[in-house]
Write a protein that holds these residues in place. Sequence first.
Motif, short mmCIF file in Angstrom:
data_model
loop_
_atom_site.label_atom_id
_atom_site.label_comp_id
_atom_site.label_asym_id
_atom_site.label_seq_id
_atom_site.Cartn_x
_atom_site.Cartn_y
_atom_site.Cartn_z
N ASP A 138 0.85 -1.19 0.00
CA ASP A 138 0.00 0.00 0.00
C ASP A 138 0.88 1.24 0.00
OD1 ASP A 138 -2.21 1.60 0.02
OD2 ASP A 138 -2.78 1.18 2.09
N ARG A 139 0.70 2.07 -0.99
CA ARG A 139 1.50 3.29 -1.12
C ARG A 139 0.59 4.50 -1.09
NH1 ARG A 139 5.59 1.85 -6.09
NH2 ARG A 139 6.14 -0.24 -5.39
N LEU A 140 0.95 5.47 -0.29
CA LEU A 140 0.21 6.71 -0.24
C LEU A 140 0.23 7.34 -1.63
CD1 LEU A 140 -1.27 8.69 1.63
CD2 LEU A 140 0.93 9.79 2.06
N GLY A 141 -0.94 7.71 -2.12
CA GLY A 141 -1.04 8.29 -3.45
C GLY A 141 -1.35 7.29 -4.55
N ASP A 175 12.69 10.60 -5.41
CA ASP A 175 11.74 10.45 -4.31
C ASP A 175 10.77 11.63 -4.24
OD1 ASP A 175 13.41 12.44 -3.35
OD2 ASP A 175 13.75 11.48 -1.41
N THR A 176 10.75 12.46 -5.26
CA THR A 176 9.95 13.68 -5.26
C THR A 176 8.46 13.39 -5.09
OG1 THR A 176 11.58 14.65 -6.73
CG2 THR A 176 9.50 15.83 -6.51
N LEU A 177 7.92 12.42 -5.83
CA LEU A 177 6.49 12.12 -5.73
C LEU A 177 6.16 11.53 -4.36
CD1 LEU A 177 3.72 12.17 -7.02
CD2 LEU A 177 4.22 9.93 -8.03
N THR A 178 7.01 10.67 -3.85
CA THR A 178 6.78 10.10 -2.53
C THR A 178 6.74 11.20 -1.47
OG1 THR A 178 7.86 8.05 -3.18
CG2 THR A 178 7.68 8.47 -0.82
N GLU A 180 3.58 12.43 0.90
CA GLU A 180 3.71 12.50 2.36
C GLU A 180 3.39 13.90 2.88
OE1 GLU A 180 7.72 11.10 2.88
OE2 GLU A 180 7.12 9.00 2.64
N ASP A 181 3.85 14.92 2.18
CA ASP A 181 3.57 16.30 2.58
C ASP A 181 2.08 16.61 2.50
OD1 ASP A 181 6.26 16.72 3.02
OD2 ASP A 181 6.58 17.86 1.17
N LYS A 182 1.41 16.10 1.48
CA LYS A 182 -0.02 16.36 1.29
C LYS A 182 -0.87 15.60 2.30
CE LYS A 182 -1.12 18.31 -3.02
NZ LYS A 182 -1.43 19.64 -2.57
N GLY A 183 -0.61 14.29 2.43
CA GLY A 183 -1.45 13.43 3.27
C GLY A 183 -2.65 12.93 2.48
N GLU A 184 -3.28 11.89 3.01
CA GLU A 184 -4.35 11.21 2.27
C GLU A 184 -5.54 12.12 1.95
OE1 GLU A 184 -7.13 7.25 2.60
OE2 GLU A 184 -5.19 7.28 3.62
N ALA A 185 -5.99 12.93 2.90
CA ALA A 185 -7.16 13.79 2.65
C ALA A 185 -6.87 14.80 1.53
CB ALA A 185 -7.57 14.51 3.93
#
Length: 183
Positions: A112-115, A145-148, A152-157
């Motif tokens: 499971d990857r954020l985004g 690692d820019t997209l990762t 992470e900076d944005k968060g799921e919501a």
Amino acid sequence: MGKQFDALSDAHRSFIEAQHMFFCGTAAAEGRVNISPKGMDSLRVLGPNRIIWLNMTGSGNETAGHLAETPRMTLMWCSFDRRPQILRTYGTARTLHRDAADWDEMLGHFGDRLGARQIYELRIDLVQTSCGYSIPFMEFTGDRDTLTRWNEDKGEAAIRDYWDTRNRKTIDGLPTGIDANLG
């Protein structure tokens, strides 16, 4: 030079697994053709005629919109190192959104990857190799690692808000089906 096959061989699979990126091409019946480079360890060969790849959040969502109308897809790899070769897989693809019955099973191939926005499943009906003699040599120095970090900076919501405001339609106005991820 060029050869065609009904399925991926072990040698084709090894070639695919050795590449650090691939390109995805799709098109609706009308409008623009989309070709996107992909990376981030996001592709799995599940059999001689089956590939899945994980689509991460991005600025566009062309592939999903195109496949909703016309389920054709081409994936392409090319070698930038010693062995000059280009390999393409042609076939019919489907989009799996987070509400798909087999989403969790397919996501299990990647973790499971954020985004994670969609998973695409390509059923291959033709494999083609060609020489790649004109492809330049390039050295792989690492993954970005820019997209990762962006995820992470944005968060799921905030990622879901981004899908809602930026990923609902293709550049030609076709619906992408992203609302399946928003419910």
